[in-house]
Design a protein around this motif. Structure first.
Motif, PDB file in Angstrom:
ATOM      1  N   ILE A  11     -11.090   9.916 -12.636  1.00 32.94           N
ATOM      2  CA  ILE A  11     -11.490  11.241 -13.117  1.00 32.94           C
ATOM      3  C   ILE A  11     -12.502  11.110 -14.257  1.00 32.94           C
ATOM      4  CG2 ILE A  11     -10.676  13.394 -14.167  1.00 32.94           C
ATOM      5  CD1 ILE A  11      -9.908  13.038 -11.209  1.00 32.94           C
ATOM      6  N   ILE A  12     -12.307  10.137 -15.143  1.00 31.98           N
ATOM      7  CA  ILE A  12     -13.270   9.915 -16.229  1.00 31.98           C
ATOM      8  C   ILE A  12     -14.633   9.549 -15.649  1.00 31.98           C
ATOM      9  CG2 ILE A  12     -13.908   8.339 -18.109  1.00 31.98           C
ATOM     10  CD1 ILE A  12     -10.957   8.267 -18.901  1.00 31.98           C
ATOM     11  N   PHE A  13     -14.644   8.668 -14.664  1.00 33.08           N
ATOM     12  CA  PHE A  13     -15.900   8.259 -14.039  1.00 33.08           C
ATOM     13  C   PHE A  13     -16.620   9.457 -13.419  1.00 33.08           C
ATOM     14  CE2 PHE A  13     -18.226   6.703 -10.277  1.00 33.08           C
ATOM     15  CZ  PHE A  13     -19.174   5.929 -10.920  1.00 33.08           C
ATOM     16  N   GLY A 122      -5.342  16.395 -21.182  1.00 37.18           N
ATOM     17  CA  GLY A 122      -6.642  15.861 -21.590  1.00 37.18           C
ATOM     18  C   GLY A 122      -7.631  15.792 -20.441  1.00 37.18           C
ATOM     19  N   LEU A 123      -7.162  15.374 -19.262  1.00 38.89           N
ATOM     20  CA  LEU A 123      -8.049  15.328 -18.094  1.00 38.89           C
ATOM     21  C   LEU A 123      -8.515  16.715 -17.682  1.00 38.89           C
ATOM     22  CD1 LEU A 123      -6.367  12.637 -15.825  1.00 38.89           C
ATOM     23  CD2 LEU A 123      -8.499  12.456 -17.101  1.00 38.89           C
ATOM     24  N   LEU A 124      -7.609  17.678 -17.736  1.00 43.02           N
ATOM     25  CA  LEU A 124      -7.989  19.051 -17.391  1.00 43.02           C
ATOM     26  C   LEU A 124      -8.997  19.602 -18.398  1.00 43.02           C
ATOM     27  CD1 LEU A 124      -4.512  20.487 -16.332  1.00 43.02           C
ATOM     28  CD2 LEU A 124      -6.322  19.581 -14.868  1.00 43.02           C
ATOM     29  N   LEU A 125      -8.776  19.315 -19.674  1.00 47.08           N
ATOM     30  CA  LEU A 125      -9.716  19.751 -20.712  1.00 47.08           C
ATOM     31  C   LEU A 125     -11.075  19.081 -20.533  1.00 47.08           C
ATOM     32  CD1 LEU A 125     -10.141  21.309 -23.402  1.00 47.08           C
ATOM     33  CD2 LEU A 125      -9.384  19.239 -24.560  1.00 47.08           C
ATOM     34  N   LEU A 126     -11.070  17.788 -20.244  1.00 44.35           N
ATOM     35  CA  LEU A 126     -12.317  17.057 -20.037  1.00 44.35           C
ATOM     36  C   LEU A 126     -13.088  17.609 -18.849  1.00 44.35           C
ATOM     37  CD1 LEU A 126     -14.209  14.673 -20.698  1.00 44.35           C
ATOM     38  CD2 LEU A 126     -12.783  13.275 -19.206  1.00 44.35           C
ATOM     39  N   THR A 127     -12.401  17.862 -17.757  1.00 44.38           N
ATOM     40  CA  THR A 127     -13.070  18.374 -16.567  1.00 44.38           C
ATOM     41  C   THR A 127     -13.621  19.774 -16.802  1.00 44.38           C
ATOM     42  OG1 THR A 127     -11.619  17.044 -15.180  1.00 44.38           O
ATOM     43  CG2 THR A 127     -12.776  18.846 -14.115  1.00 44.38           C
TER      44      THR A 127
END
Length: 188
Positions: A11-13, A122-127
């Motif tokens: 997901i970060i990538f 954090g992943l949801l916020l980043l996306t």
């Protein structure tokens, strides 16, 4: 089944690709307060996720998790800031470092189920932040961008966030049988 760390790297990538594509399409590379704020916000969310991720991976060493997450956040901030100017680069670098430190320290203090939950958040916020940044830069640089396109991108963002939420690996903490031998000591 994919574990949470591998899923997070994936997901970060994908978010890095979206952000760098949006920044590369930005035609205005001069100083802009809006661009500086966008770089600060996206660098901060990347820093948080790096801190959460490496805090989970190196849970027994706060120093290692902090150094690795701060290094990656600084690198991300430097590269993102190159698409604007030196002040935005500096802001993105140090904001990412600060967020990575806070993320690593927070995750080390939490039990596994709460670590996984905060990593998911954090992943949801980043996306969401990445998609917002892409929408803002496309809107700024494309005169043909209309409100219906913005609604389509908002819908796509909601679907992507929902897919990340649904597909996040559900890891259960490992239960170990711990036998405690209680010895009694006789005083003779």
């Amino acid at each position: 089944m994919m574990n949470a760390e591998v899923y997070t790297f994936f997901i970060i990538f994908l978010n890095i690709l979206v952000v760098f594509y949006a920044l590369h399409q930005n035609k205005d590379r001069t100083f802009s307060m809006a661009m500086m704020v966008l770089i600060m916000v996206i660098s901060m969310t990347f820093g948080f996720v790096y801190g959460f991720l490496f805090g989970m991976i190196f849970e027994y060493s706060l120093l290692v998790s902090t150094l690795i997450s701060c290094g990656l956040a600084a690198l991300t901030g430097v590269i993102m800031g190159m698409f604007s100017d030196g002040l935005a680069q500096l802001e993105g670098t140090f904001t990412g470092i600060m967020a990575a430190m806070m993320g690593a320290m927070l995750v080390v203090m939490l039990p596994l189920p709460e670590r996984l939950f905060i990593l998911l958040i954090g992943l949801l916020l980043l996306t969401g932040t990445s998609m917002f940044m892409m929408t803002a830069l496309i809107k700024k640089n494309n005169s043909h961008f209309k409100s219906k396109h913005e609604l389509i991108l908002l819908g796509v963002t909601c679907v992507v966030i929902l897919l990340i939420f649904i597909n996040f690996p559900n890891e259960k903490p490992i239960q170990q049988d711990i036998n405690h031998d209680h010895h009694t000591m006789k005083i003779v």
